[in-house]
Enzyme design. Structure first.
Site, mmCIF file in Angstrom:
data_model
loop_
_atom_site.group_PDB
_atom_site.id
_atom_site.type_symbol
_atom_site.label_atom_id
_atom_site.label_comp_id
_atom_site.label_asym_id
_atom_site.label_seq_id
_atom_site.Cartn_x
_atom_site.Cartn_y
_atom_site.Cartn_z
ATOM 1 N N TYR A 88 0.834 -1.200 0.000
ATOM 2 C CA TYR A 88 0.000 0.000 0.000
ATOM 3 C C TYR A 88 0.869 1.251 0.000
ATOM 4 C CZ TYR A 88 0.931 1.120 4.932
ATOM 5 O OH TYR A 88 1.551 1.486 6.102
ATOM 6 N N LYS A 100 6.583 -2.166 2.203
ATOM 7 C CA LYS A 100 5.395 -1.475 2.735
ATOM 8 C C LYS A 100 4.192 -2.410 2.608
ATOM 9 C CE LYS A 100 3.325 3.131 2.947
ATOM 10 N NZ LYS A 100 3.424 3.312 4.387
ATOM 11 N N GLU A 127 13.068 3.015 13.549
ATOM 12 C CA GLU A 127 12.011 3.924 13.070
ATOM 13 C C GLU A 127 10.937 3.961 14.146
ATOM 14 O OE1 GLU A 127 9.869 2.654 9.565
ATOM 15 O OE2 GLU A 127 9.845 0.558 10.176
ATOM 16 N N LEU A 157 11.256 1.228 7.035
ATOM 17 C CA LEU A 157 10.637 1.603 5.768
ATOM 18 C C LEU A 157 11.433 2.746 5.136
ATOM 19 C CD1 LEU A 157 7.949 0.923 4.177
ATOM 20 C CD2 LEU A 157 7.183 3.151 4.990
HETATM 21 N N1 PDD Z 1 3.073 5.373 7.492
HETATM 22 N N2 PDD Z 1 7.759 3.934 8.794
HETATM 23 C C1 PDD Z 1 6.587 3.265 8.861
HETATM 24 C C2 PDD Z 1 6.553 1.958 9.583
HETATM 25 C C3 PDD Z 1 5.432 3.798 8.264
HETATM 26 O O1 PDD Z 1 4.272 3.117 8.313
HETATM 27 C C4 PDD Z 1 5.507 5.053 7.605
HETATM 28 C C5 PDD Z 1 4.314 5.670 6.948
HETATM 29 C C6 PDD Z 1 6.748 5.722 7.565
HETATM 30 C C7 PDD Z 1 6.922 7.044 6.861
HETATM 31 O O2 PDD Z 1 6.841 6.864 5.475
HETATM 32 P P1 PDD Z 1 6.369 8.031 4.479
HETATM 33 O O3 PDD Z 1 7.241 9.193 4.756
HETATM 34 O O4 PDD Z 1 6.586 7.436 3.130
HETATM 35 O O5 PDD Z 1 4.912 8.315 4.772
HETATM 36 C C8 PDD Z 1 7.850 5.132 8.172
HETATM 37 C C9 PDD Z 1 1.905 5.619 6.695
HETATM 38 C C10 PDD Z 1 1.650 7.029 6.357
HETATM 39 C C11 PDD Z 1 0.691 4.865 7.212
HETATM 40 O O6 PDD Z 1 0.840 3.672 7.402
HETATM 41 O O7 PDD Z 1 -0.377 5.435 7.368
#
Ligand code: PDD
Length: 285
Positions: free
Chosen positions: A32, A149, A182, A206
């Site tokens: 996703y 992801k 993270e 991620l």
């Molecule tokens: N979350 N690490 C994890 C585990 C995440 O689920 C996310 C994002 C990030 C940050 O990634 P990005 O900058 O690409 O949004 C880091 C999303 C937004 C969610 O699951 O809703």
């Protein structure tokens, strides 16, 4: 009423139906993305789709949409939902099989789903208006493929819940060597003596698009030194500033970790510079 997309059709979200045999539902077998869009302008679209394509390839889902096809879908979803402040959720699962069996099925069409949800106004680099985040910490108990992801987010959900139940906004994760990787739904940065640190990319985290954009913006448009290096939980607690990054939060300042103040417990000056630079370039990627 929110308009969604499911397998070639736009329809009211409430009317979207998938099979209970969909592998996304049974196994969390899918990929996703969440892409913010403000007034119809997508943030980080190119790298989000690069990551989606890389994820589909890593888990061997054969959906070969190109960037333009994804862009058309995102733009149509945004337009049909009023082109306001939206999070665009894209989801591809391996599809609905005729039985529940672990092996990847053959001849099954992937399920492609998208919808939008309302998000806040774009964040602004103003200490007096920004939300100060308070977070918990815990050892990362997820799998060893956190660079994918995956829609299988139970590990992330349980970690997030831990912080939430303690009255906090997020949970920062560290590995068995007590190195910060993270957070449950964000990447983590810290500032020490003027230098910005974040963990280097590997299977423990991620490859966040906000992380990627922020590193690029800091290097190109500021004189703030940046290091992609692991730092420990003890380093985090002794940091001058801590930030979280994610698509909807952009750069979010953390003032308290496990109930202890970071620095002087106030939103920091380096954060303000970083978010200012990010804001100036949020539509460049
Ligand atoms: N979350 N690490 C994890 C585990 C995440 O689920 C996310 C994002 C990030 C940050 O990634 P990005 O900058 O690409 O949004 C880091 C999303 C937004 C969610 O699951 O809703």
């Amino acid at each position: 009423m929110s308009i969604a997309y499911l397998n070639g059709e736009f329809l009211p979200l409430e009317q979207a139906r998938i099979s209970p045999l969909d592998r996304g539902f049974l196994f969390g077998d899918g990929i996703y993305e969440v892409i913010p869009s403000y007034g119809g302008k997508l943030v980080g679209f190119g790298p989000h789709i690069d990551r989606m394509k890389e994820g589909l390839s890593l888990i061997e889902i054969g959906l070969d949409w190109d960037h333009q096809q994804w862009r058309d879908l995102c733009e149509q979803l945004c337009a049909k939902n009023g082109n306001g402040n939206l999070g665009v959720y894209l989801h591809v699962s391996r599809g609905a099989d005729t039985k529940r069996y672990h092996a990847y099925p053959e001849g099954v069409q992937p399920t492609v789903f998208g919808f939008t949800f309302d998000i806040a106004e774009p964040p602004v680099a103003d200490k007096t208006k920004a939300k100060a985040y308070k977070v918990s910490t815990t050892e990362d108990m997820r799998w060893r493929r956190c660079h994918i992801k995956s829609t299988a987010l139970l590990g992330n959900v349980m970690h997030f819940q831990q912080g939430y139940a303690a009255g906090n906004n997020e949970t920062i994760l560290y590995n068995a060597d007590k190195l910060v990787t993270e957070a449950s739904a964000c990447n983590v940065f810290m500032v020490k003596n003027g230098t910005v640190f974040t963990a280097p990319l590997d299977n423990q985290l991620l490859p966040g698009i906000t992380r990627l954009m922020l590193l690029d913006v800091l290097k190109k448009y500021t004189d703030i030194p940046v290091k992609e290096e692991f730092f420990s939980l003890a380093d985090l607690m002794a940091a001058d500033e801590v930030w979280l990054t994610s698509s909807s939060k952009e750069v979010a300042p953390v003032t308290h970790v496990d109930g202890k103040a970071i620095g002087n417990g106030q939103i920091g000056a380096v954060w303000e510079k970083a978010q200012t630079a990010f804001e100036a370039h949020r539509y460049d990627y």
